[in-house]
Design an enzyme around this catalytic site. Sequence first.
Site, PDB file in Angstrom:
ATOM      1  N   GLU A   1      22.266  24.490  20.128  1.00  0.00           N
ATOM      2  CA  GLU A   1      21.325  25.605  20.047  1.00  0.00           C
ATOM      3  C   GLU A   1      21.684  26.713  21.040  1.00  0.00           C
ATOM      4  O   GLU A   1      21.537  27.896  20.745  1.00  0.00           O
ATOM      5  CB  GLU A   1      19.896  25.118  20.351  1.00  0.00           C
ATOM      6  CG  GLU A   1      19.334  24.079  19.388  1.00  0.00           C
ATOM      7  CD  GLU A   1      19.640  22.646  19.834  1.00  0.00           C
ATOM      8  OE1 GLU A   1      20.755  22.404  20.332  1.00  0.00           O
ATOM      9  OE2 GLU A   1      18.778  21.779  19.646  1.00  0.00           O
TER      10      GLU A   1
ATOM     11  N   ARG B   1      48.845   6.536  18.411  1.00  0.00           N
ATOM     12  CA  ARG B   1      50.113   7.246  18.258  1.00  0.00           C
ATOM     13  C   ARG B   1      50.008   8.275  17.132  1.00  0.00           C
ATOM     14  O   ARG B   1      50.032   7.932  15.961  1.00  0.00           O
ATOM     15  CB  ARG B   1      51.248   6.241  18.039  1.00  0.00           C
ATOM     16  CG  ARG B   1      51.437   5.385  19.298  1.00  0.00           C
ATOM     17  CD  ARG B   1      52.505   4.356  19.207  1.00  0.00           C
ATOM     18  NE  ARG B   1      52.266   3.323  18.215  1.00  0.00           N
ATOM     19  CZ  ARG B   1      51.539   2.227  18.434  1.00  0.00           C
ATOM     20  NH1 ARG B   1      50.945   2.033  19.593  1.00  0.00           N
ATOM     21  NH2 ARG B   1      51.405   1.324  17.487  1.00  0.00           N
TER      22      ARG B   1
ATOM     23  N   CYS C   1      16.279  22.075  24.983  1.00  0.00           N
ATOM     24  CA  CYS C   1      16.492  23.091  23.945  1.00  0.00           C
ATOM     25  C   CYS C   1      15.166  23.516  23.318  1.00  0.00           C
ATOM     26  O   CYS C   1      15.039  24.640  22.839  1.00  0.00           O
ATOM     27  CB  CYS C   1      17.400  22.551  22.849  1.00  0.00           C
ATOM     28  SG  CYS C   1      19.075  22.298  23.430  1.00  0.00           S
TER      29      CYS C   1
HETATM   30  C1  AOF Z   1      20.006  18.951  21.226  1.00  0.00           C
HETATM   31  N1  AOF Z   1      21.114  19.647  20.910  1.00  0.00           N
HETATM   32  O1  AOF Z   1      23.320  19.849  20.770  1.00  0.00           O
HETATM   33  C2  AOF Z   1      22.456  17.810  21.554  1.00  0.00           C
HETATM   34  C3  AOF Z   1      21.278  17.072  21.826  1.00  0.00           C
HETATM   35  O2  AOF Z   1      22.677  15.040  28.898  1.00  0.00           O
HETATM   36  P1  AOF Z   1      22.302  16.133  27.962  1.00  0.00           P
HETATM   37  O3  AOF Z   1      21.466  17.197  28.581  1.00  0.00           O
HETATM   38  O4  AOF Z   1      23.488  16.706  27.227  1.00  0.00           O
HETATM   39  O5  AOF Z   1      21.352  15.475  26.859  1.00  0.00           O
HETATM   40  C4  AOF Z   1      21.855  14.547  25.952  1.00  0.00           C
HETATM   41  C5  AOF Z   1      20.784  14.144  24.978  1.00  0.00           C
HETATM   42  O6  AOF Z   1      20.297  15.313  24.301  1.00  0.00           O
HETATM   43  C6  AOF Z   1      21.275  13.219  23.871  1.00  0.00           C
HETATM   44  O7  AOF Z   1      21.097  11.864  24.209  1.00  0.00           O
HETATM   45  C7  AOF Z   1      20.380  13.624  22.703  1.00  0.00           C
HETATM   46  O8  AOF Z   1      19.108  13.024  22.802  1.00  0.00           O
HETATM   47  C8  AOF Z   1      20.229  15.110  22.917  1.00  0.00           C
HETATM   48  N2  AOF Z   1      21.351  15.812  22.286  1.00  0.00           N
HETATM   49  N3  AOF Z   1      20.091  17.659  21.628  1.00  0.00           N
HETATM   50  O9  AOF Z   1      18.908  19.492  21.183  1.00  0.00           O
HETATM   51  C9  AOF Z   1      22.332  19.153  21.053  1.00  0.00           C
HETATM   52  N4  AOF Z   1      23.677  17.278  21.763  1.00  0.00           N
HETATM   53 ZN    ZN Z   2      19.234  20.130  23.679  1.00  0.00          ZN
END
Ligand code: AOF
Ligand code: ZN
Length: 365
Positions: free
Chosen positions: A53, A208, A85
């Site tokens: 986001e 590889r 987010c």
């Molecule tokens: C979102 N958007 O693109 C992702 C999310 O350690 P952090 O802050 O990167 O948080 C990781 C957690 O956030 C992950 O376990 C999942 O619950 C969420 N991932 N959430 O809104 C994203 N990658």
């Molecule tokens: Zn997030």
Amino acid sequence: MKHDQEYMKLALELAESALGKTNPNPVVGAVIVKDGVIVGTGLHRKAGEPHAEVHAFNMAGDHAMDATLYVTLEPCSHYGKTPPCALLVKNSGVKRVVVATEDPNPQVAGRGISIIREAGIEVEVGILKKEAQQLNERFIHNMIHEMPFVISKVAMTLDGKIATHTGHSQWITGETARKEVHLLRNKVDGILIGVGTVLADNPKLTTRLDGPSKNPIRIILDTNLRTPLNANITDCKEAQTIIVTAANIDSEKAMALKGKGVDLLAVSSINGKLDLKNALQQLYKIGITDILLEGGSEVNASFMREGLIQKYLVYIAPKIAGGANSYTPFRGEDIEKVDEAVPLRFEKTEWIGEDIKITAYPIRN
Ligand code: AOF
Ligand code: ZN
């Protein structure tokens, strides 16, 4: 709304492009659309880096006002390595948010959606949900079970043999399928085999590929520490090795292995066999989120019977080996009735060069 699925499909494609690169995090894609124009796109590229986001809103700038945000996973509500987010979305000016599926992370689990809804923004959940869940099958499994997602890979002849009675197996499948296995190794955190395969084939288990690649951590199940000190997998310059054992890890052999850079993980054993569930739980705790299971047939059978395999990738080569003593992919105990077989669901069949690949999932009752 019209076009919702198309924009979500684009968001899913963005997410998919980072598969294998975001562990332990999920893959996530986001698309912002204003008056039929895509004004922002983003994806989560790597754990520790901004979420999808954030990239999409940075690109959209002022165009986010009154726009629609499409996101493949519920926006997060917690302070992890990055801020929530859901707050970014709440303050962005968007008027509608379309989410493919909820975040199973217990720190989020619906809270992200609630924050956005309570701010008066329209939220729709469930567009291309099945596709989004499949894309993050590894992450969802991790969140629910706190264990690595185990993928069993099998390369066999049409009559289900993985090696002749001498153990000869090079090669069952064609070049294209073999290359695909290296692409798979490139995406997973761990690759697991039993000590029997170390003794029989002395594999390197490295990735590889022509371009840059990553080596998964090599995990060897070795109850009695039979791994020879000169086995290829004890050379830890290229890749890390963990030997999972029930043996005394302070013994002379253990010390010699550690001296070569091999890590040892002690787990309990049940009737002389390693407690696989406990091994997986411990491997998850040290950060291994997915594992490619590459045999041999006894190890494969133990994982299969204990319900520890989440996905099967079976490559079938157009050849027949025959023979009562050839090896089959899953040995283990004999069963009396077909009803005792582990039931699977075929998800997909594909040609991979001259071979056929079947993707299957276990059916859990
Ligand atoms: C979102 N958007 O693109 C992702 C999310 O350690 P952090 O802050 O990167 O948080 C990781 C957690 O956030 C992950 O376990 C999942 O619950 C969420 N991932 N959430 O809104 C994203 N990658
Ligand atoms: Zn997030």
